[in-house]
Design an enzyme around this catalytic site. Structure first.
Site, PDB file in Angstrom:
ATOM      1  CE1 TYR A  38      -4.033  -2.100   5.045  1.00 42.48           C
ATOM      2  CE2 TYR A  38      -3.502   0.176   4.508  1.00 42.48           C
ATOM      3  CZ  TYR A  38      -3.825  -1.213   4.463  1.00 42.48           C
ATOM      4  OH  TYR A  38      -3.849  -1.500   2.896  1.00 42.48           O
ATOM      5  CB  THR A  86      -0.954  -0.078   1.218  1.00 38.28           C
ATOM      6  OG1 THR A  86      -1.413   1.480   1.289  1.00 38.28           O
ATOM      7  CG2 THR A  86      -0.147  -0.260   2.499  1.00 38.28           C
TER       8      THR A  86
END
Ligand code: UDP
Length: 330
Positions: free
Chosen positions: A141, A117
């Site tokens: 995350y 990501t």
């Protein structure tokens, strides 16, 4: 040879399954269906309901189906939730990925594709951001994904596992043929929320922050069509199978749109009014993040086919209407 797709019933994973099936690959999907949906999985794939933490099951699947590549999408992916429940993210994302890498190494699977990501960059301080920018994730995350990238690098050095880590920017849209799309209940993604709102599935929506140092005061992101993202995965798979080495690459178009611009496009393409109000910034949101994807283009020859925000909005809208019809039918 076949490909094991973990999280293949989820938004991005289900499009990967379609991309592989469309080019004639044999596909095994492993998904615990905690957030994914069986109806998003191509009927031409073999769906196994189970957990990636079940290493005996994964090892059996690898052996039975002669898996030569694992495409790993199964993960938790809400930034806000990761701040509240960091240990859940380190379990679901980091620890489970470690287990999966271990099985891959033990079973001799040569190729591993990992969904990473743009959140690994945090406030990149570079625009557009290149892969060699400072890695400073701002959330558990982002950190959980960065740790997985690091494990892959180390496992590759020690055991020869070939890997591609693709750093996604803002994925949106749906399969142009209407076979899958984002079906998550309670999504936090801008385009999905906007098409839900024009269809009155939500009473209204908010712009999170209008005081950013950007031309119209709202945050800028690089929105990429999910099918182009999948093309990048297929290109990465071909790259690995051709023995061209590991790859860590951004996947985005290299062009940003503000929140207001996205909402304008959703209104004009759907022709429907959008009930939108202005609210405060969402914690942890950087003002702007746009990909430099030259590395991916140069290494794999990837060329996007759907670099067109109105088309992305149209496909997201079509899928949202499909979901409404499905729910109506019970
Ligand atoms: N956003 C917004 N309203 C919403 C959802 C998102 O203004 O209801 C903004 C969000 O603050 C960010 C951008 O839209 O600037 C993209 O957010 P999204 O959650 O889709 O992706 P992220 O960039 O956080 O991964």
């Amino acid at each position: 040879m076949s490909v094991l797709v973990t999280g293949g019933a989820g938004y991005i994973g289900s499009h990967m399954v379609l991309g592989l099936i469309d080019r004639g690959e044999e596909v095994i999907v492993l998904d615990n269906l905690s957030t994914g949906h069986a109806f998003c999985v191509s009927p031409h794939a073999h769906l196994v309901e189970g957990d990636i933490g079940d290493t005996a099951l994964v090892e059996r699947l690898i052996g039975e189906h002669k898996i030569d590549a694992i495409a790993h999408f199964a993960a938790s992916l809400l930034v806000g939730e990761s701040v509240r429940e960091p240990l859940l993210y380190y379990a679901n994302n980091t620890a489970r990925t470690r287990d999966l890498i271990e099985v891959a190494v033990r079973a001799g699977v040569p190729h591993f594709i990992f969904s990473s990501t743009a959140a690994v960059y945090g406030m990149a301080g570079q625009e557009p951001v290149r892969e060699d920018a400072r890695l400073n994730p701002m959330s558990p995350y982002g950190r959980s994904k960065l740790m997985s990238e690091i494990m892959l690098e180390d496992a590759s050095s020690a055991h020869g596992l070939g890997y591609a880590a693709l750093r996604y920017f803002n994925v949106a849209g749906a399969d142009p043929q209407g076979r899958s799309g984002e079906s998550t209940f309670n999504s936090t993604h801008l385009v999905k929320i906007a098409v839900e709102t024009v269809l009155n599935k939500r009473p209204g929506m908010q712009i999170f922050g209008t005081d950013y140092p950007t031309p119209d005061g709202t945050a800028i992101r690089d929105y990429i069509h999910v099918s182009d993202l999948i093309d990048a995965h297929i290109a990465a798979l071909d790259h690995l199978r051709a023995g061209k080495g590991n790859l860590t690459a951004n996947v985005g178009y290299g062009r940003g749109f503000s929140v207001r611009e996205v909402l304008d496009v959703v209104q004009s393409t759907t022709g429907l009014p959008l009930n939108v109000t202005e609210g405060p910034r969402r914690a942890g949101d950087p003002p702007s993040i746009v990909a430099d994807s030259d590395h991916l283009r140069q290494m794999t020859g990837w060329t996007p086919r759907y670099d067109d925000l109105p088309l992305i909005a149209t496909h997201a809208f079509e899928w949202e209407k499909h979901l409404s019809r499905r729910n109506h039918q019970g």
